[in-house]
Scaffold this active site. Structure first.
Site, PDB file in Angstrom:
ATOM      1  N   THR A 203     -23.872  -1.004 -14.702  1.00 32.43           N
ATOM      2  CA  THR A 203     -23.209  -2.260 -14.257  1.00 32.43           C
ATOM      3  C   THR A 203     -22.795  -3.305 -15.156  1.00 32.43           C
ATOM      4  O   THR A 203     -23.946  -3.193 -16.103  1.00 32.43           O
ATOM      5  CB  THR A 203     -23.751  -2.856 -12.961  1.00 32.43           C
ATOM      6  OG1 THR A 203     -22.900  -4.149 -12.527  1.00 32.43           O
ATOM      7  CG2 THR A 203     -25.206  -3.259 -13.053  1.00 32.43           C
ATOM      8  N   GLY A 204     -21.780  -3.857 -15.272  1.00 31.01           N
ATOM      9  CA  GLY A 204     -21.704  -5.050 -16.157  1.00 31.01           C
ATOM     10  C   GLY A 204     -21.849  -6.284 -15.667  1.00 31.01           C
ATOM     11  O   GLY A 204     -21.478  -7.255 -16.302  1.00 31.01           O
TER      12      GLY A 204
ATOM     13  N   ARG B  80       4.119   2.048  -5.885  1.00 25.86           N
ATOM     14  CA  ARG B  80       2.934   2.476  -6.717  1.00 25.86           C
ATOM     15  C   ARG B  80       3.128   1.492  -8.026  1.00 25.86           C
ATOM     16  O   ARG B  80       2.120   1.419  -8.767  1.00 25.86           O
ATOM     17  CB  ARG B  80       3.398   3.939  -7.181  1.00 25.86           C
ATOM     18  CG  ARG B  80       2.904   4.814  -6.055  1.00 25.86           C
ATOM     19  CD  ARG B  80       3.246   6.480  -6.301  1.00 25.86           C
ATOM     20  NE  ARG B  80       2.812   7.288  -5.281  1.00 25.86           N
ATOM     21  CZ  ARG B  80       1.758   7.820  -5.154  1.00 25.86           C
ATOM     22  NH1 ARG B  80       0.764   7.574  -6.039  1.00 25.86           N
ATOM     23  NH2 ARG B  80       1.437   8.496  -4.077  1.00 25.86           N
TER      24      ARG B  80
ATOM     25  N   ASP C  31       0.906  -1.153  -0.027  1.00 28.05           N
ATOM     26  CA  ASP C  31       0.080   0.000   0.004  1.00 28.05           C
ATOM     27  C   ASP C  31       0.912   1.235  -0.104  1.00 28.05           C
ATOM     28  O   ASP C  31       1.517   1.612   1.030  1.00 28.05           O
ATOM     29  CB  ASP C  31      -1.014   0.187   1.258  1.00 28.05           C
ATOM     30  CG  ASP C  31      -2.133   1.000   1.038  1.00 28.05           C
ATOM     31  OD1 ASP C  31      -1.779   2.299   0.661  1.00 28.05           O
ATOM     32  OD2 ASP C  31      -3.228   0.991   1.759  1.00 28.05           O
TER      33      ASP C  31
ATOM     34  N   ARG D  35     -27.373   2.939  -6.753  1.00 32.64           N
ATOM     35  CA  ARG D  35     -26.418   3.378  -5.678  1.00 32.64           C
ATOM     36  C   ARG D  35     -27.414   4.010  -4.526  1.00 32.64           C
ATOM     37  O   ARG D  35     -27.771   4.988  -4.620  1.00 32.64           O
ATOM     38  CB  ARG D  35     -25.221   4.120  -5.846  1.00 32.64           C
ATOM     39  CG  ARG D  35     -24.397   3.586  -6.890  1.00 32.64           C
ATOM     40  CD  ARG D  35     -23.518   2.495  -6.499  1.00 32.64           C
ATOM     41  NE  ARG D  35     -22.693   1.828  -7.373  1.00 32.64           N
ATOM     42  CZ  ARG D  35     -21.324   1.978  -7.680  1.00 32.64           C
ATOM     43  NH1 ARG D  35     -20.870   3.023  -6.854  1.00 32.64           N
ATOM     44  NH2 ARG D  35     -20.642   1.690  -8.389  1.00 32.64           N
TER      45      ARG D  35
ATOM     46  N   THR E 195     -20.059   3.039  -2.567  1.00 32.62           N
ATOM     47  CA  THR E 195     -18.766   2.674  -2.873  1.00 32.62           C
ATOM     48  C   THR E 195     -17.548   4.000  -2.509  1.00 32.62           C
ATOM     49  O   THR E 195     -17.873   5.024  -2.789  1.00 32.62           O
ATOM     50  CB  THR E 195     -18.261   2.055  -4.199  1.00 32.62           C
ATOM     51  OG1 THR E 195     -18.718   3.329  -5.308  1.00 32.62           O
ATOM     52  CG2 THR E 195     -19.265   0.926  -4.432  1.00 32.62           C
TER      53      THR E 195
ATOM     54  N   SER F 192     -16.758  -9.127 -10.268  1.00 34.81           N
ATOM     55  CA  SER F 192     -17.247  -8.308  -9.389  1.00 34.81           C
ATOM     56  C   SER F 192     -17.984  -8.916  -8.194  1.00 34.81           C
ATOM     57  O   SER F 192     -18.518  -9.805  -8.104  1.00 34.81           O
ATOM     58  CB  SER F 192     -18.124  -7.209 -10.137  1.00 34.81           C
ATOM     59  OG  SER F 192     -19.230  -7.988 -10.219  1.00 34.81           O
ATOM     60  N   CYS F 193     -18.286  -8.052  -7.081  1.00 36.68           N
ATOM     61  CA  CYS F 193     -19.169  -8.584  -5.971  1.00 36.68           C
ATOM     62  C   CYS F 193     -20.440  -8.796  -6.302  1.00 36.68           C
ATOM     63  O   CYS F 193     -21.269  -9.918  -6.075  1.00 36.68           O
ATOM     64  CB  CYS F 193     -18.894  -7.536  -4.713  1.00 36.68           C
ATOM     65  SG  CYS F 193     -19.433  -5.833  -5.545  1.00 36.68           S
ATOM     66  N   THR F 194     -21.017  -8.078  -7.351  1.00 37.19           N
ATOM     67  CA  THR F 194     -22.242  -8.228  -8.043  1.00 37.19           C
ATOM     68  C   THR F 194     -22.354  -9.774  -8.672  1.00 37.19           C
ATOM     69  O   THR F 194     -23.336 -10.348  -8.365  1.00 37.19           O
ATOM     70  CB  THR F 194     -22.710  -6.928  -8.629  1.00 37.19           C
ATOM     71  OG1 THR F 194     -22.762  -5.911  -7.980  1.00 37.19           O
ATOM     72  CG2 THR F 194     -24.254  -7.046  -9.221  1.00 37.19           C
TER      73      THR F 194
END
EC number: 1.2.1.12
Length: 291
Positions: free
Chosen positions: A189-190, A58, A13, A212, A160, A129-131
Protein backbone atom coordinates in the site's frame (compact mmCIF):
# COMPACT_ATOMS: atom_id res chain seq x y z
CA UNK A 1 -27.79 12.19 -3.02
CA UNK A 2 -28.05 13.13 0.66
CA UNK A 3 -26.20 16.44 0.23
CA UNK A 4 -28.53 19.27 -0.84
CA UNK A 5 -25.55 21.27 -2.14
CA UNK A 6 -24.72 18.60 -4.73
CA UNK A 7 -26.88 18.07 -7.80
CA UNK A 8 -26.06 14.80 -9.55
CA UNK A 9 -26.82 15.34 -13.24
CA UNK A 10 -25.22 12.32 -14.92
CA UNK A 11 -23.32 9.08 -14.48
CA UNK A 12 -21.16 7.16 -16.95
CA UNK A 13 -20.89 3.37 -16.99
CA UNK A 14 -20.10 1.49 -20.20
CA UNK A 15 -20.40 -1.96 -18.67
CA UNK A 16 -24.01 -2.27 -17.47
CA UNK A 17 -27.37 -1.34 -18.96
CA UNK A 18 -29.94 0.88 -17.30
CA UNK A 19 -32.16 -1.88 -15.92
CA UNK A 20 -29.17 -3.58 -14.32
CA UNK A 21 -28.10 -0.23 -12.89
CA UNK A 22 -31.48 0.05 -11.15
CA UNK A 23 -31.07 -3.45 -9.73
CA UNK A 24 -27.54 -2.77 -8.45
CA UNK A 25 -28.64 0.48 -6.83
CA UNK A 26 -31.64 -1.12 -5.18
CA UNK A 27 -29.87 -4.15 -3.68
CA UNK A 28 -26.51 -4.09 -1.90
CA UNK A 29 -24.83 -7.00 -0.13
CA UNK A 30 -23.17 -4.69 2.41
CA UNK A 31 -25.54 -1.79 2.97
CA UNK A 32 -28.80 -3.61 2.33
CA UNK A 33 -31.77 -2.56 0.27
CA UNK A 34 -32.16 1.07 -0.81
CA UNK A 35 -35.09 2.50 1.12
CA UNK A 36 -36.03 5.08 -1.50
CA UNK A 37 -37.48 4.79 -4.99
CA UNK A 38 -35.34 3.90 -8.00
CA UNK A 39 -36.59 3.35 -11.55
CA UNK A 40 -36.03 4.31 -15.18
CA UNK A 41 -37.85 6.80 -17.36
CA UNK A 42 -37.08 8.04 -20.86
CA UNK A 43 -33.66 6.41 -20.80
CA UNK A 44 -32.67 8.01 -17.50
CA UNK A 45 -32.02 6.68 -14.01
CA UNK A 46 -34.61 8.09 -11.59
CA UNK A 47 -33.79 8.10 -7.87
CA UNK A 48 -36.36 9.50 -5.46
CA UNK A 49 -37.92 11.43 -8.33
CA UNK A 50 -34.61 12.89 -9.52
CA UNK A 51 -33.78 12.05 -13.16
CA UNK A 52 -30.11 11.34 -13.85
CA UNK A 53 -28.72 11.09 -17.37
CA UNK A 54 -26.79 7.90 -18.08
CA UNK A 55 -23.84 7.74 -20.48
CA UNK A 56 -22.05 4.58 -21.59
CA UNK A 57 -18.70 5.76 -22.96
CA UNK A 58 -15.44 3.85 -22.56
CA UNK A 59 -13.36 6.90 -23.47
CA UNK A 60 -13.87 9.78 -21.01
CA UNK A 61 -13.13 12.26 -23.79
CA UNK A 62 -16.40 11.23 -25.44
CA UNK A 63 -18.64 11.88 -22.43
CA UNK A 64 -20.68 15.06 -23.10
CA UNK A 65 -20.71 16.34 -19.53
CA UNK A 66 -21.42 19.87 -20.68
CA UNK A 67 -24.78 18.93 -22.19
CA UNK A 68 -26.15 18.13 -18.73
CA UNK A 69 -24.41 20.96 -16.90
CA UNK A 70 -21.98 18.71 -15.02
CA UNK A 71 -19.19 20.92 -13.69
CA UNK A 72 -17.45 18.48 -11.37
CA UNK A 73 -16.65 14.90 -12.36
CA UNK A 74 -15.63 12.16 -9.94
CA UNK A 75 -13.26 9.84 -11.79
CA UNK A 76 -13.70 6.57 -9.92
CA UNK A 77 -12.79 3.89 -12.45
CA UNK A 78 -9.30 3.45 -11.02
CA UNK A 79 -7.98 3.57 -14.60
CA UNK A 80 -7.62 7.27 -15.45
CA UNK A 81 -5.52 8.32 -12.47
CA UNK A 82 -3.00 10.72 -14.01
CA UNK A 83 -3.56 14.35 -14.92
CA UNK A 84 -3.26 13.55 -18.62
CA UNK A 85 -5.75 10.68 -18.55
CA UNK A 86 -8.26 12.31 -16.19
CA UNK A 87 -8.13 15.58 -18.16
CA UNK A 88 -10.02 13.79 -20.93
CA UNK A 89 -13.21 14.57 -18.98
CA UNK A 90 -12.58 18.28 -19.56
CA UNK A 91 -13.00 17.80 -23.32
CA UNK A 92 -16.66 16.98 -22.76
CA UNK A 93 -17.35 20.17 -20.83
CA UNK A 94 -16.45 19.32 -17.23
CA UNK A 95 -14.69 22.10 -15.31
CA UNK A 96 -12.98 20.05 -12.58
CA UNK A 97 -12.05 16.39 -12.12
CA UNK A 98 -11.60 14.67 -8.76
CA UNK A 99 -9.76 11.35 -8.91
CA UNK A 100 -11.01 9.01 -6.17
CA UNK A 101 -7.64 7.26 -5.93
CA UNK A 102 -3.97 8.13 -5.48
CA UNK A 103 -2.32 9.80 -8.46
CA UNK A 104 1.31 9.86 -9.51
CA UNK A 105 1.16 13.50 -10.59
CA UNK A 106 -2.14 15.16 -9.64
CA UNK A 107 -2.19 17.38 -6.54
CA UNK A 108 -3.49 15.31 -3.63
CA UNK A 109 -5.91 16.57 -1.00
CA UNK A 110 -7.43 14.97 2.10
CA UNK A 111 -10.35 16.66 3.84
CA UNK A 112 -9.37 18.06 7.22
CA UNK A 113 -5.68 17.82 6.43
CA UNK A 114 -4.54 20.05 3.57
CA UNK A 115 -7.55 21.57 1.79
CA UNK A 116 -6.11 25.00 2.59
CA UNK A 117 -3.41 24.27 -0.01
CA UNK A 118 -5.97 23.91 -2.81
CA UNK A 119 -5.53 26.38 -5.66
CA UNK A 120 -8.57 27.03 -7.89
CA UNK A 121 -6.27 26.89 -10.91
CA UNK A 122 -6.12 23.11 -10.44
CA UNK A 123 -8.50 21.37 -12.83
CA UNK A 124 -7.55 17.79 -11.89
CA UNK A 125 -6.92 16.73 -8.29
CA UNK A 126 -6.70 13.49 -6.33
CA UNK A 127 -8.65 12.75 -3.16
CA UNK A 128 -6.10 10.01 -2.32
CA UNK A 129 -7.13 6.51 -1.22
CA UNK A 130 -9.59 5.34 1.42
CA UNK A 131 -6.66 4.26 3.61
CA UNK A 132 -4.94 7.64 3.28
CA UNK A 133 -8.20 9.39 4.21
CA UNK A 134 -8.20 7.40 7.45
CA UNK A 135 -4.47 7.62 8.14
CA UNK A 136 -3.75 11.25 7.29
CA UNK A 137 -6.15 12.83 9.84
CA UNK A 138 -4.86 10.36 12.44
CA UNK A 139 -1.26 11.34 11.71
CA UNK A 140 -2.14 15.04 11.61
CA UNK A 141 -3.64 15.08 15.09
CA UNK A 142 -0.69 13.18 16.56
CA UNK A 143 1.94 15.22 14.75
CA UNK A 144 0.35 18.59 15.52
CA UNK A 145 0.12 17.77 19.22
CA UNK A 146 3.12 15.57 19.95
CA UNK A 147 5.29 15.38 16.84
CA UNK A 148 6.07 12.21 14.89
CA UNK A 149 9.70 11.15 14.65
CA UNK A 150 8.94 8.07 12.54
CA UNK A 151 6.24 5.47 12.16
CA UNK A 152 4.98 2.27 10.58
CA UNK A 153 1.42 1.67 9.41
CA UNK A 154 -0.47 -1.56 8.85
CA UNK A 155 -3.93 -1.58 7.35
CA UNK A 156 -6.14 -4.61 7.83
CA UNK A 157 -8.14 -4.10 4.68
CA UNK A 158 -11.49 -5.48 3.59
CA UNK A 159 -11.83 -7.34 0.30
CA UNK A 160 -11.74 -5.30 -2.91
CA UNK A 161 -13.14 -5.99 -6.36
CA UNK A 162 -9.72 -6.74 -7.84
CA UNK A 163 -9.29 -9.85 -5.69
CA UNK A 164 -10.19 -13.39 -6.70
CA UNK A 165 -12.80 -15.71 -5.23
CA UNK A 166 -10.64 -18.74 -6.09
CA UNK A 167 -6.93 -19.01 -6.84
CA UNK A 168 -6.17 -17.51 -10.23
CA UNK A 169 -3.36 -16.03 -12.31
CA UNK A 170 -1.86 -12.80 -11.02
CA UNK A 171 1.61 -12.47 -12.61
CA UNK A 172 2.45 -9.11 -11.01
CA UNK A 173 1.24 -10.04 -7.51
CA UNK A 174 1.39 -13.76 -6.82
CA UNK A 175 -0.16 -13.55 -3.37
CA UNK A 176 -2.85 -11.24 -4.71
CA UNK A 177 -4.01 -14.06 -6.95
CA UNK A 178 -4.95 -16.30 -4.04
CA UNK A 179 -8.54 -16.91 -2.98
CA UNK A 180 -9.92 -14.10 -0.86
CA UNK A 181 -12.47 -16.02 1.19
CA UNK A 182 -10.10 -18.18 3.23
CA UNK A 183 -6.83 -16.25 3.30
CA UNK A 184 -5.17 -13.33 5.03
CA UNK A 185 -3.19 -11.89 2.12
CA UNK A 186 -0.16 -9.61 2.64
CA UNK A 187 -0.19 -6.73 0.17
CA UNK A 188 1.50 -3.44 -0.56
CA UNK A 189 0.00 0.00 0.00
CA UNK A 190 1.21 3.47 -0.76
CA UNK A 191 -1.08 5.06 1.81
CA UNK A 192 1.58 5.81 4.42
CA UNK A 193 3.95 7.36 1.90
CA UNK A 194 1.05 9.35 0.46
CA UNK A 195 0.65 11.04 3.84
CA UNK A 196 3.95 12.76 3.09
CA UNK A 197 2.29 14.42 0.10
CA UNK A 198 -0.55 15.92 2.14
CA UNK A 199 1.54 16.55 5.28
CA UNK A 200 4.96 17.47 3.84
CA UNK A 201 6.65 17.56 7.25
CA UNK A 202 6.02 13.80 7.50
CA UNK A 203 7.53 13.01 4.11
CA UNK A 204 9.94 10.10 4.53
CA UNK A 205 8.86 9.44 8.11
CA UNK A 206 6.07 6.93 7.45
CA UNK A 207 5.72 3.73 5.46
CA UNK A 208 3.43 0.74 5.69
CA UNK A 209 1.87 -2.43 4.37
CA UNK A 210 -1.53 -4.08 4.14
CA UNK A 211 -3.27 -7.33 4.92
CA UNK A 212 -6.32 -8.17 2.84
CA UNK A 213 -8.85 -10.10 4.92
CA UNK A 214 -12.14 -11.87 4.05
CA UNK A 215 -14.58 -9.18 5.17
CA UNK A 216 -16.81 -7.13 2.84
CA UNK A 217 -16.39 -3.65 4.24
CA UNK A 218 -14.66 -1.51 6.91
CA UNK A 219 -10.89 -1.52 7.25
CA UNK A 220 -8.49 -0.75 10.09
CA UNK A 221 -5.43 1.47 10.28
CA UNK A 222 -2.84 0.40 12.85
CA UNK A 223 -0.29 3.20 13.27
CA UNK A 224 2.83 2.75 15.40
CA UNK A 225 4.81 5.95 15.97
CA UNK A 226 7.73 7.27 17.96
CA UNK A 227 6.80 10.64 19.40
CA UNK A 228 8.97 13.75 19.61
CA UNK A 229 7.19 14.94 22.75
CA UNK A 230 6.71 12.43 25.59
CA UNK A 231 3.10 12.08 26.69
CA UNK A 232 0.55 9.67 28.15
CA UNK A 233 -2.14 7.66 26.42
CA UNK A 234 -4.77 9.67 28.27
CA UNK A 235 -3.39 12.86 26.74
CA UNK A 236 -3.51 11.26 23.30
CA UNK A 237 -7.14 10.27 23.84
CA UNK A 238 -7.94 13.82 24.90
CA UNK A 239 -6.29 15.18 21.76
CA UNK A 240 -8.48 13.02 19.55
CA UNK A 241 -11.62 13.74 21.54
CA UNK A 242 -10.99 17.46 21.12
CA UNK A 243 -10.16 17.04 17.42
CA UNK A 244 -13.43 15.19 16.80
CA UNK A 245 -15.33 18.16 18.23
CA UNK A 246 -13.27 20.90 16.58
CA UNK A 247 -14.50 23.02 13.68
CA UNK A 248 -11.57 21.81 11.60
CA UNK A 249 -12.06 18.06 11.98
CA UNK A 250 -15.62 17.47 13.18
CA UNK A 251 -17.25 15.01 10.80
CA UNK A 252 -13.87 13.91 9.49
CA UNK A 253 -12.38 12.55 12.71
CA UNK A 254 -14.71 10.68 15.07
CA UNK A 255 -14.01 9.26 18.52
CA UNK A 256 -15.28 6.18 20.32
CA UNK A 257 -14.60 4.42 23.61
CA UNK A 258 -17.19 1.71 22.97
CA UNK A 259 -16.23 -1.96 22.58
CA UNK A 260 -16.96 -1.89 18.87
CA UNK A 261 -16.12 -4.24 15.98
CA UNK A 262 -15.82 -3.55 12.27
CA UNK A 263 -19.48 -3.94 11.27
CA UNK A 264 -20.44 -1.26 13.78
CA UNK A 265 -18.92 1.26 11.37
CA UNK A 266 -20.83 0.29 8.23
CA UNK A 267 -22.13 3.48 6.65
CA UNK A 268 -20.23 5.78 9.03
CA UNK A 269 -19.60 9.17 7.46
CA UNK A 270 -16.31 10.02 9.20
CA UNK A 271 -13.01 9.42 7.41
CA UNK A 272 -11.12 8.35 10.52
CA UNK A 273 -12.71 6.96 13.69
CA UNK A 274 -10.27 6.85 16.59
CA UNK A 275 -10.71 3.71 18.68
CA UNK A 276 -9.69 5.01 22.10
CA UNK A 277 -9.68 1.58 23.75
CA UNK A 278 -7.88 -0.13 20.88
CA UNK A 279 -4.45 1.46 21.23
CA UNK A 280 -1.54 0.64 23.52
CA UNK A 281 1.55 2.45 24.73
CA UNK A 282 4.96 0.90 25.40
CA UNK A 283 6.44 4.02 26.97
CA UNK A 284 5.84 7.77 26.90
CA UNK A 285 7.27 8.11 23.38
CA UNK A 286 6.21 4.89 21.62
CA UNK A 287 2.56 4.18 20.88
CA UNK A 288 0.22 2.10 18.71
CA UNK A 289 -2.97 3.84 17.58
CA UNK A 290 -6.05 2.26 16.01
CA UNK A 291 -8.59 3.92 13.70
Amino acid sequence: LENPEINITAVNDPFIDLDYMVYMFKYDSVHGRFEGEVSTKDGKLVINGKAITVFAERDPANIPWGTVGAQYVVESTGVFTTIEKASAHLKGGAKKVIISAPSSDAPMFVCGVNLDAYDPKHTVISNASCTTNCLAPLAKVVNDKFGIVEGLMTTVHATTATQKTVDGPSPKDWRGGRAVNNNIIPSSTGAAKAVGKVIPVLNGKLTGLAFRVPTLDVSVVDLVVRLAKPTSYEEIKTAFKEASESSELKGIVAYTEDAVVSTDFLGHHASSIFDATGGIMLNDSFVKLIA
